[in-house]
Design an enzyme around this catalytic site. Structure first.
Site, mmCIF file in Angstrom:
data_model
loop_
_atom_site.group_PDB
_atom_site.id
_atom_site.type_symbol
_atom_site.label_atom_id
_atom_site.label_comp_id
_atom_site.label_asym_id
_atom_site.label_seq_id
_atom_site.Cartn_x
_atom_site.Cartn_y
_atom_site.Cartn_z
ATOM 1 N N SER A 12 67.023 14.970 141.081
ATOM 2 C CA SER A 12 67.788 14.346 139.771
ATOM 3 C C SER A 12 69.610 14.503 140.395
ATOM 4 O O SER A 12 69.376 15.751 139.256
ATOM 5 C CB SER A 12 67.115 14.473 138.484
ATOM 6 O OG SER A 12 68.062 13.770 137.252
HETATM 7 C C1 GSF Z 1 71.461 9.904 132.985
HETATM 8 C C2 GSF Z 1 69.652 10.497 133.294
HETATM 9 C C3 GSF Z 1 69.162 9.782 133.672
HETATM 10 O O1 GSF Z 1 68.908 8.450 133.893
HETATM 11 C C4 GSF Z 1 72.015 11.923 132.174
HETATM 12 O O2 GSF Z 1 71.155 13.425 131.579
HETATM 13 O O3 GSF Z 1 73.606 12.306 132.718
HETATM 14 N N1 GSF Z 1 73.216 9.910 131.888
HETATM 15 C C5 GSF Z 1 71.775 10.761 131.939
HETATM 16 N N2 GSF Z 1 67.789 10.514 135.258
HETATM 17 C C6 GSF Z 1 66.698 9.445 135.402
HETATM 18 C C7 GSF Z 1 66.001 10.526 136.963
HETATM 19 S S1 GSF Z 1 67.727 10.044 138.046
HETATM 20 O O4 GSF Z 1 67.505 9.037 138.268
HETATM 21 O O5 GSF Z 1 68.575 11.278 137.266
HETATM 22 C C8 GSF Z 1 65.862 9.046 134.801
HETATM 23 O O6 GSF Z 1 64.769 10.294 134.132
HETATM 24 N N3 GSF Z 1 64.976 8.360 134.771
HETATM 25 C C9 GSF Z 1 63.919 8.090 134.406
HETATM 26 C C10 GSF Z 1 63.629 6.995 133.034
HETATM 27 O O7 GSF Z 1 62.768 6.867 132.875
HETATM 28 O O8 GSF Z 1 64.735 6.527 132.786
#
Ligand code: GSF
Length: 221
Positions: A12
């Site tokens: 991530s």
């Molecule tokens: C994005 C977090 C995110 O989408 C940040 O923390 O900067 N703008 C936020 N995380 C994803 C994992 S990844 O694609 O890095 C996540 O946690 N997805 C699982 C979900 O249920 O959204």
């Protein structure tokens, strides 16, 4: 200081941006792996802490903070010895904030997630060319942001560099940086990868994401 806990998963980008910040600040923390593929982030316990069920999430003294940009800014405000990573000066901070929002909306959501979500969650193996072109457009903006500076906001490293390197380093296989078109971006990425904590905090995880992209994406259409 309470015990810091970072919840995350290596590939991530926003988790890696937080790891870079924690390393730069020399902070000790516990790392808790959240198995996204097993749905651990949707457990009642996790959602109680973070209703948006995303990683990264930081736990500090019974408080839960999520969104990498909020976590990084908090860590500097709370624990940094000086403000160089996230300057207090109004104009300098506005510039860092602009880059952080650029990462959040344009690079992470507009480029990386736009490709990753259909590939990972809908098993699509073809990526439309327009989505790759969006990455090149972002490279062009970054080229202009860097200009003649060593880092994205000047001669010293800031949170903007940590945030943006986490996503850009994950996209370079899908959209290789052409040194003739984006020489400054290429040099900046090489400079970032020289940080002593780079591989551990970002490099290995970026490679994991790149490898998964390679395995799942068969064609650009
Ligand atoms: C994005 C977090 C995110 O989408 C940040 O923390 O900067 N703008 C936020 N995380 C994803 C994992 S990844 O694609 O890095 C996540 O946690 N997805 C699982 C979900 O249920 O959204």
């Amino acid at each position: 200081m309470g015990k810091l806990v970072l919840y995350g998963v290596e590939p991530s980008p926003p988790v890696r941006a937080c790891k870079l910040t924690l390393a730069a600040l020399g902070l000790q923390y516990e790392y808790k792996l959240v198995k996204l593929l097993d749905g651990e982030h949707r457990s009642a316990e996790y959602v109680r802490k973070n209703p948006q069920h995303t990683v990264p999430m930081l736990e500090d003294d019974g408080h839960y903070i999520w969104d990498s940009h909020a976590i990084m800014a908090y860590l500097v405000r709370r624990y940094a010895k000086d403000d160089s990573l996230y300057p207090k000066d109004f104009f300098k901070r506005a510039l860092v904030d602009q880059r952080l929002h650029f990462e959040s909306g344009v690079v992470f959501q507009g480029c990386l997630r736009n490709i990753a979500v259909p590939v990972f969650y809908k098993n699509e193996s073809e990526v439309p060319r327009a989505k790759i072109n969006a990455i090149y457009e972002a490279y062009g903006f970054l080229e202009a942001f860097i200009g003649d500076q060593s880092y994205l906001c000047g001669e010293t490293i800031t949170l903007a560099d940590f945030s943006i390197v986490s996503t850009i380093s994950s996209l370079v296989e899908l959209a290789p940086i052409d040194p003739a078109k984006n020489p400054k971006l290429k040099t900046w990425l090489a400079r970032m990868s020289q940080l002593p904590y780079y591989d551990q905090a970002n490099g290995y995880g970026a490679q994991m994401l790149i490898d998964t992209f390679k395995e799942k994406i068969k064609k650009i259409i």
